[in-house]
Design a protein around this motif. Structure first.
Motif, PDB file in Angstrom:
ATOM      1  N   LEU A  88     -44.961  -9.549 -27.308  1.00 52.94           N
ATOM      2  CA  LEU A  88     -44.855 -10.932 -27.770  1.00 52.94           C
ATOM      3  C   LEU A  88     -43.438 -11.470 -27.612  1.00 52.94           C
ATOM      4  CD1 LEU A  88     -46.986 -10.709 -31.054  1.00 52.94           C
ATOM      5  CD2 LEU A  88     -47.716 -11.503 -28.792  1.00 52.94           C
ATOM      6  N   LEU A  89     -42.472 -10.568 -27.514  1.00 53.27           N
ATOM      7  CA  LEU A  89     -41.076 -10.984 -27.356  1.00 53.27           C
ATOM      8  C   LEU A  89     -40.735 -11.324 -25.909  1.00 53.27           C
ATOM      9  CD1 LEU A  89     -39.394  -8.247 -29.609  1.00 53.27           C
ATOM     10  CD2 LEU A  89     -40.028 -10.577 -30.252  1.00 53.27           C
ATOM     11  N   VAL A  90     -41.621 -10.946 -24.988  1.00 56.85           N
ATOM     12  CA  VAL A  90     -41.357 -11.179 -23.563  1.00 56.85           C
ATOM     13  C   VAL A  90     -42.556 -11.912 -22.965  1.00 56.85           C
ATOM     14  CG1 VAL A  90     -40.698 -10.133 -21.369  1.00 56.85           C
ATOM     15  CG2 VAL A  90     -40.067  -9.013 -23.521  1.00 56.85           C
ATOM     16  N   PRO A  91     -42.560 -13.240 -23.005  1.00 58.67           N
ATOM     17  CA  PRO A  91     -43.697 -13.993 -22.454  1.00 58.67           C
ATOM     18  C   PRO A  91     -43.868 -13.712 -20.963  1.00 58.67           C
ATOM     19  CG  PRO A  91     -42.256 -15.406 -23.767  1.00 58.67           C
ATOM     20  CD  PRO A  91     -41.525 -14.116 -23.563  1.00 58.67           C
ATOM     21  N   MET A  92     -45.118 -13.606 -20.552  1.00 50.47           N
ATOM     22  CA  MET A  92     -45.391 -13.378 -19.134  1.00 50.47           C
ATOM     23  C   MET A  92     -46.769 -13.905 -18.791  1.00 50.47           C
ATOM     24  SD  MET A  92     -46.179  -9.279 -18.901  1.00 50.47           S
ATOM     25  CE  MET A  92     -44.733  -8.802 -19.843  1.00 50.47           C
ATOM     26  N   ALA A  93     -46.979 -14.137 -17.509  1.00 49.10           N
ATOM     27  CA  ALA A  93     -48.277 -14.609 -17.037  1.00 49.10           C
ATOM     28  C   ALA A  93     -49.303 -13.486 -17.128  1.00 49.10           C
ATOM     29  CB  ALA A  93     -48.156 -15.102 -15.601  1.00 49.10           C
ATOM     30  N   ASP A  94     -50.562 -13.875 -17.104  1.00 45.76           N
ATOM     31  CA  ASP A  94     -51.632 -12.882 -17.136  1.00 45.76           C
ATOM     32  C   ASP A  94     -51.688 -12.112 -15.817  1.00 45.76           C
ATOM     33  OD1 ASP A  94     -52.350 -13.697 -19.668  1.00 45.76           O
ATOM     34  OD2 ASP A  94     -53.836 -15.147 -18.940  1.00 45.76           O
ATOM     35  N   ASN A  95     -52.238 -10.925 -15.910  1.00 43.36           N
ATOM     36  CA  ASN A  95     -52.533 -10.125 -14.721  1.00 43.36           C
ATOM     37  C   ASN A  95     -51.281  -9.713 -13.947  1.00 43.36           C
ATOM     38  OD1 ASN A  95     -54.722  -8.879 -13.475  1.00 43.36           O
ATOM     39  ND2 ASN A  95     -54.692 -10.323 -11.771  1.00 43.36           N
ATOM     40  N   MET A  96     -50.164  -9.515 -14.673  1.00 44.32           N
ATOM     41  CA  MET A  96     -48.952  -9.048 -14.005  1.00 44.32           C
ATOM     42  C   MET A  96     -49.037  -7.536 -13.782  1.00 44.32           C
ATOM     43  SD  MET A  96     -47.205 -11.746 -13.513  1.00 44.32           S
ATOM     44  CE  MET A  96     -45.586 -11.121 -13.046  1.00 44.32           C
ATOM     45  N   ALA A  97     -48.537  -7.092 -12.645  1.00 42.74           N
ATOM     46  CA  ALA A  97     -48.524  -5.661 -12.331  1.00 42.74           C
ATOM     47  C   ALA A  97     -47.536  -4.948 -13.245  1.00 42.74           C
ATOM     48  CB  ALA A  97     -48.147  -5.449 -10.870  1.00 42.74           C
ATOM     49  N   LEU A  98     -47.956  -3.831 -13.833  1.00 48.27           N
ATOM     50  CA  LEU A  98     -47.110  -3.090 -14.765  1.00 48.27           C
ATOM     51  C   LEU A  98     -45.981  -2.397 -14.008  1.00 48.27           C
ATOM     52  CD1 LEU A  98     -47.040  -2.403 -17.838  1.00 48.27           C
ATOM     53  CD2 LEU A  98     -48.140  -0.240 -17.245  1.00 48.27           C
ATOM     54  N   HIS A  99     -44.755  -2.707 -14.391  1.00 53.94           N
ATOM     55  CA  HIS A  99     -43.582  -2.113 -13.745  1.00 53.94           C
ATOM     56  C   HIS A  99     -43.485  -0.629 -14.115  1.00 53.94           C
ATOM     57  CE1 HIS A  99     -39.320  -1.414 -12.774  1.00 53.94           C
ATOM     58  NE2 HIS A  99     -39.431  -2.453 -11.960  1.00 53.94           N
ATOM     59  N   PRO A 100     -42.999   0.230 -13.211  1.00 55.85           N
ATOM     60  CA  PRO A 100     -42.870   1.659 -13.529  1.00 55.85           C
ATOM     61  C   PRO A 100     -42.074   1.942 -14.802  1.00 55.85           C
ATOM     62  CG  PRO A 100     -42.620   1.337 -11.177  1.00 55.85           C
ATOM     63  CD  PRO A 100     -42.709  -0.033 -11.784  1.00 55.85           C
ATOM     64  N   THR A 101     -41.063   1.130 -15.100  1.00 59.16           N
ATOM     65  CA  THR A 101     -40.304   1.336 -16.337  1.00 59.16           C
ATOM     66  C   THR A 101     -41.170   1.039 -17.555  1.00 59.16           C
ATOM     67  OG1 THR A 101     -38.249   0.748 -15.205  1.00 59.16           O
ATOM     68  CG2 THR A 101     -38.226   0.683 -17.612  1.00 59.16           C
ATOM     69  N   ALA A 102     -42.000   0.016 -17.454  1.00 61.55           N
ATOM     70  CA  ALA A 102     -42.933  -0.281 -18.541  1.00 61.55           C
ATOM     71  C   ALA A 102     -43.935   0.855 -18.708  1.00 61.55           C
ATOM     72  CB  ALA A 102     -43.659  -1.597 -18.271  1.00 61.55           C
ATOM     73  N   PHE A 103     -44.318   1.474 -17.602  1.00 62.68           N
ATOM     74  CA  PHE A 103     -45.231   2.618 -17.677  1.00 62.68           C
ATOM     75  C   PHE A 103     -44.541   3.813 -18.331  1.00 62.68           C
ATOM     76  CE2 PHE A 103     -47.280   6.379 -15.620  1.00 62.68           C
ATOM     77  CZ  PHE A 103     -48.511   6.255 -16.248  1.00 62.68           C
ATOM     78  N   ALA A 104     -43.256   4.010 -18.047  1.00 68.27           N
ATOM     79  CA  ALA A 104     -42.502   5.093 -18.693  1.00 68.27           C
ATOM     80  C   ALA A 104     -42.501   4.901 -20.208  1.00 68.27           C
ATOM     81  CB  ALA A 104     -41.076   5.133 -18.153  1.00 68.27           C
ATOM     82  N   ALA A 105     -42.337   3.649 -20.650  1.00 64.05           N
ATOM     83  CA  ALA A 105     -42.378   3.371 -22.090  1.00 64.05           C
ATOM     84  C   ALA A 105     -43.767   3.650 -22.650  1.00 64.05           C
ATOM     85  CB  ALA A 105     -41.976   1.920 -22.350  1.00 64.05           C
ATOM     86  N   TRP A 106     -44.803   3.308 -21.883  1.00 68.87           N
ATOM     87  CA  TRP A 106     -46.175   3.593 -22.323  1.00 68.87           C
ATOM     88  C   TRP A 106     -46.364   5.094 -22.537  1.00 68.87           C
ATOM     89  CZ3 TRP A 106     -50.133   6.547 -20.333  1.00 68.87           C
ATOM     90  CH2 TRP A 106     -51.394   6.355 -20.910  1.00 68.87           C
ATOM     91  N   VAL A 107     -45.839   5.891 -21.615  1.00 68.35           N
ATOM     92  CA  VAL A 107     -45.914   7.349 -21.768  1.00 68.35           C
ATOM     93  C   VAL A 107     -45.150   7.777 -23.022  1.00 68.35           C
ATOM     94  CG1 VAL A 107     -45.365   9.583 -20.727  1.00 68.35           C
ATOM     95  CG2 VAL A 107     -46.171   7.705 -19.285  1.00 68.35           C
ATOM     96  N   GLY A 108     -44.006   7.126 -23.275  1.00 63.23           N
ATOM     97  CA  GLY A 108     -43.224   7.445 -24.467  1.00 63.23           C
ATOM     98  C   GLY A 108     -43.999   7.188 -25.748  1.00 63.23           C
ATOM     99  N   PHE A 109     -44.695   6.068 -25.820  1.00 66.20           N
ATOM    100  CA  PHE A 109     -45.518   5.775 -27.001  1.00 66.20           C
ATOM    101  C   PHE A 109     -46.672   6.773 -27.118  1.00 66.20           C
ATOM    102  CE2 PHE A 109     -43.793   1.328 -26.569  1.00 66.20           C
ATOM    103  CZ  PHE A 109     -43.155   1.308 -27.801  1.00 66.20           C
ATOM    104  N   LEU A 110     -47.249   7.154 -25.978  1.00 72.55           N
ATOM    105  CA  LEU A 110     -48.338   8.137 -25.990  1.00 72.55           C
ATOM    106  C   LEU A 110     -47.846   9.480 -26.519  1.00 72.55           C
ATOM    107  CD1 LEU A 110     -51.251   8.970 -25.201  1.00 72.55           C
ATOM    108  CD2 LEU A 110     -50.347   9.544 -22.928  1.00 72.55           C
ATOM    109  N   VAL A 111     -46.681   9.917 -26.046  1.00 76.12           N
ATOM    110  CA  VAL A 111     -46.101  11.181 -26.506  1.00 76.12           C
ATOM    111  C   VAL A 111     -45.824  11.126 -28.008  1.00 76.12           C
ATOM    112  CG1 VAL A 111     -44.040  12.637 -26.366  1.00 76.12           C
ATOM    113  CG2 VAL A 111     -45.141  11.831 -24.274  1.00 76.12           C
TER     114      VAL A 111
END
Length: 481
Positions: A243-266
């Motif tokens: 919510l702090l970073v407005p963006m358009a729908d259907n944006m491709a997930l950046h690899p750094t954003a995916f790294a953070a996703w893995v961090g939350f999963l861990v």
């Protein structure tokens, strides 16, 4: 010859060390331990026991304090001899895991950027900078937080061991080896929660950077491809940050954003309150022996959510074989300070904002389509005239679809053909090959020329559309008057 765990020869030494901190009124000696009934100063019990633990550790002993039947007892055993440390293992695994996470990052960057070349300097650098380094930082700080909190509680622990794996993650995480028994319930909570909190302290800024890069990247275009696609489900805390970073729908997930996703999963996995996981440490510290029931419930919950994502079943098996119960600390009777209670409780509550039952969704190609006759599927025509139908075909799947359209059941001496509405009748044919891209549609014109010598009659003609794994038939009815 005295065996390694024989303590009988050191009874007086052990007794004198305990007497320094506790009043002893009975001693019981066995081959492996010396048990002393003591009268502790309740206000000094925790600090005195910790001092005793440090003194005994230096001499190769380990004490355990317990309370049962109205009596306090200190039981002393020999401290098991640990293996000699070899930092080359830690260093080698660190380098190997950096290489495997860089490889995973290269694959992610190649897919994200659409680069046709894989083994390029740019791809290697981007894979390392945008994925490997952020992910390794998250995992490393997580484990180092455990390490330094262990040092604070004077618990011997190893430096992190990273575990390399194949893409898409490039690692199975990291861990530290605890070389001392946990001294107290407070140490269990402090050491257990330090990792998730330290990891989150890195994951959150990495997530914000990843979201910014995603917002300034590109939208997802095209279809999922014939091999299907993998979608990740964003965790509640990650959704809140988005919510702090407005963006358009259907944006491709950046690899750094995916790294953070893995961090939350861990973080979520480690916070599960079962066994030797971080959450298991915290739960044992907060609830004492009753934590085992929470561990059993967590194991059952993992089995249930495995119906949504089968990866949880494998993890449940791993937890089961490693042990659902957490061993008691050396001092399992001292009460926790309010600060530790609050910290541990808040830490476990983080599980509710980092856990998702189905973290990964595998999407298979869907070649479905719909076919509808516009204006109805029947018409009335005079003998010698021409019947015309418009058939709307819509790609409702998730992938490009190639269809072959044919006309069947055409009566003898009748002439039938078809062509696209955006083309000319001169292009009419008996067989039409139609390529429908993802989320597109087309209108097909079907024309049926009737002989002039027909009497009143009604006939059905079938428009058959065949695609990959799907076939539909639109019946067209012609009535002759």
């Amino acid at each position: 010859m005295m065996l390694a765990n024989d303590i009988t020869a050191d009874v007086e030494l052990v007794r004198s060390m305990v007497a320094k901190y506790f009043s002893i009124y009975d001693v019981k000696v066995s081959y492996e331990s010396v048990k002393m009934l003591v009268r502790p100063d309740e206000t000094m019990l925790e600090s005195n026991f910790e001092s005793l633990r440090q003194d005994m550790k230096a001499k190769g002993f380990v004490p355990i304090i317990s309370y049962s039947g109205g009596e306090h007892a200190v039981t002393v055993m020999r401290l098991p001899q640990g293996k000699k440390r070899n930092l080359w293992i830690n260093r080698s695994l660190l380098v190997i895991t950096f290489l495997t996470t860089t490889l995973a990052g290269m694959l992610l960057w190649s897919d994200y950027s659409g680069s046709p070349e894989f083994l390029t300097v740019d791809n290697i650098l981007n894979g390392a900078v945008f994925f490997a380094i952020p992910l390794m930082a998250i995992l490393g700080i997580h484990e180092l937080s455990h390490y330094f909190m262990s040092k604070r509680h004077k618990v011997d622990a190893s430096l992190p061991y990273f575990i390399p794996s194949i893409p898409p993650f490039g690692t199975f995480g990291a861990f530290i080896s605890m070389r001392d028994p946990m001294p107290s319930r407070r140490a269990l909570v402090d050491i257990g929660i330090a990792g998730p909190l330290g990891g989150l302290a890195v994951t959150i800024p990495v997530a914000l950077v990843g979201l910014f890069l995603t917002a300034n990247g590109h939208a997802v275009e095209g279809t999922i491809g014939q091999a299907g696609a993998m979608y990740v489900v964003i965790q509640p805390l990650y959704q809140l940050l988005s919510l702090l970073v407005p963006m358009a729908d259907n944006m491709a997930l950046h690899p750094t954003a995916f790294a953070a996703w893995v961090g939350f999963l861990v973080t979520a996995i480690n916070l599960l309150p079962v066994g030797q996981l971080d959450g298991g440490h915290v739960a044992r510290g907060l609830l004492g022996d009753k934590a085992k029931y929470l561990g059993y419930a967590t194991f059952i919950a993992l089995i249930l959510v495995a119906m949504l994502y089968d990866g949880w079943f494998l993890f449940a098996l791993l937890v089961f074989f490693l042990g659902l119960n957490h061993p008691a600390p050396l001092n399992d009777i001292s009460k926790l300070p309010k600060r530790t209670l609050a910290l541990g409780t808040a830490g476990l509550l983080l599980l509710t904002v980092t856990f998702v039952p189905q973290p990964i969704i595998m999407v298979t190609p869907d070649y479905s389509f719909e076919m509808t006759a516009l204006g109805g599927n029947n018409t009335t025509v005079a003998a010698g005239g021409m019947a015309v139908f418009q058939v709307f075909i819509n790609n409702t799947g998730n992938i490009d679809n190639d269809l072959r359209l044919t006309l069947e059941d055409v009566p003898r001496n009748w002439s039938a053909s078809l062509f696209l509405s955006n083309s000319s009748a001169v292009d009419a044919t008996n067989v039409l090959d139609l390529s429908l891209d993802y989320k597109t549609n087309a209108t097909v014109i079907v024309q049926v020329q009737l002989p002039g010598d027909l009497s009143e009659i009604t006939r059905d003609i079938s428009l058959v559309a065949k695609g990959t794994g799907a076939e539909k038939v639109q019946v067209l009815t012609v009535s002759v008057v």
